[in-house]
Design a protein around this motif. Sequence first.
Motif, short mmCIF file in Angstrom:
data_model
loop_
_atom_site.label_atom_id
_atom_site.label_comp_id
_atom_site.label_asym_id
_atom_site.label_seq_id
_atom_site.Cartn_x
_atom_site.Cartn_y
_atom_site.Cartn_z
N PHE A 186 1.72 15.31 6.63
CA PHE A 186 1.26 14.79 7.91
C PHE A 186 -0.21 14.42 7.82
CE2 PHE A 186 4.87 17.45 9.29
CZ PHE A 186 5.58 16.52 10.03
N SER A 187 -0.61 13.43 8.62
CA SER A 187 -2.00 13.02 8.65
C SER A 187 -2.35 12.49 10.03
CB SER A 187 -2.28 11.93 7.62
OG SER A 187 -3.58 11.40 7.77
N VAL A 208 1.35 10.59 -2.79
CA VAL A 208 1.67 11.38 -1.59
C VAL A 208 1.57 10.45 -0.38
CG1 VAL A 208 1.02 13.34 -0.14
CG2 VAL A 208 0.79 13.50 -2.64
N LEU A 209 2.70 10.23 0.25
CA LEU A 209 2.74 9.31 1.40
C LEU A 209 2.51 10.06 2.71
CD1 LEU A 209 5.79 7.07 0.45
CD2 LEU A 209 3.37 6.72 -0.09
N SER A 210 1.92 9.35 3.66
CA SER A 210 1.64 9.93 4.96
C SER A 210 2.89 9.92 5.84
CB SER A 210 0.52 9.16 5.66
OG SER A 210 0.37 9.58 7.00
N LEU A 211 3.09 11.03 6.56
CA LEU A 211 4.13 11.10 7.59
C LEU A 211 3.60 10.72 8.97
CD1 LEU A 211 5.86 14.46 6.59
CD2 LEU A 211 6.80 12.17 6.32
N GLY A 212 2.32 10.37 9.03
CA GLY A 212 1.68 10.11 10.31
C GLY A 212 1.30 11.41 10.98
N SER A 260 -4.98 10.69 10.55
CA SER A 260 -5.72 9.43 10.39
C SER A 260 -4.97 8.35 9.63
CB SER A 260 -7.06 9.71 9.69
OG SER A 260 -6.84 10.32 8.42
N MET A 261 -4.09 8.75 8.72
CA MET A 261 -3.40 7.76 7.89
C MET A 261 -2.04 7.42 8.51
SD MET A 261 -3.80 5.94 5.17
CE MET A 261 -5.10 6.82 4.29
N PRO A 262 -1.77 6.11 8.73
CA PRO A 262 -0.49 5.71 9.32
C PRO A 262 0.69 6.12 8.44
CG PRO A 262 -2.08 3.92 9.43
CD PRO A 262 -2.69 4.97 8.55
N LYS A 263 1.81 6.32 9.08
CA LYS A 263 3.03 6.73 8.39
C LYS A 263 3.43 5.69 7.34
CE LYS A 263 7.85 8.04 9.26
NZ LYS A 263 8.89 8.24 10.29
N GLY A 264 3.78 6.18 6.14
CA GLY A 264 4.26 5.31 5.06
C GLY A 264 3.20 4.84 4.10
N GLN A 265 1.93 5.03 4.45
CA GLN A 265 0.84 4.63 3.55
C GLN A 265 0.46 5.80 2.65
OE1 GLN A 265 -2.47 2.70 5.41
NE2 GLN A 265 -1.19 1.22 6.53
N VAL A 266 -0.16 5.42 1.49
CA VAL A 266 -0.54 6.44 0.50
C VAL A 266 -1.69 7.27 1.05
CG1 VAL A 266 -1.42 6.88 -1.81
CG2 VAL A 266 0.26 5.05 -1.44
N LEU A 267 -1.44 8.57 1.13
CA LEU A 267 -2.46 9.49 1.64
C LEU A 267 -3.37 9.95 0.51
CD1 LEU A 267 -3.50 11.16 4.05
CD2 LEU A 267 -1.80 12.90 3.46
N GLU A 268 -2.79 10.23 -0.64
CA GLU A 268 -3.56 10.66 -1.81
C GLU A 268 -2.71 10.49 -3.06
OE1 GLU A 268 -2.76 15.41 -1.95
OE2 GLU A 268 -4.18 14.74 -0.39
#
Length: 222
Positions: free
Chosen positions: A15-16, A44-48, A18-26
Amino acid sequence: LDAAGLGAEKGDPEFSESMPKGQVLETDPGPGGKVLNGGVVTLVLSLGPERYDVPKLKGMTADEARAALTDTKLALDDTSEKWSEQIPAGQVMSSAPPAGTTLKPGDSVNVVISKGRKPINVKDFTGKSLSNAQTWLDKKGLVGTVSEEQFSDTVDDGDIIAQDPTTGTRYRGDTITFVVSKGPSLVEVPSTRAMGVDAATETLLCGDLFTQGGAGDVPLTE
């Protein structure tokens, strides 16, 4: 990564805020990290944002509601009590915010717990008018019924001779039964005009009327 001759694989999403769901978080390794040529980088993809909906709590006990909120990563904050004609005592009547509201993890939910049906203290209307009793019963949501009407020399016409029950508690929709006075029993005076005293006396006695000249007696004239 393809241009760098590296492969990619998906890691566990997170979960993030700040980072929209589906985008690479790290990535692992991160930018500037070293990896063998042809190696694999974990994405690691963002779940939003992490959010949870308030579950339906109506009909649960307070303990059940607390457990349901904990399972949803929410918290039970405050409980209050209120009378209810529909919801059994001890069960949740409503929640604030209501079911379906989206909250952050750890946010609190308040619930109202039913105290059950509100008892009504019965008022004794013996000797009082039926109309006054009915007005009070309507206001309290009780039902009044007349089981019998009786003649009475002591209770005025339309007033209550007896009531069942006269004390205790009842609930909305319950019935209170009354015996109502028709006033004194009156007898129509028969005509004694042109009769002798003996004949008039016999006629009046047959009608349960007095002829002795006392209070309420019928005077005889020839």
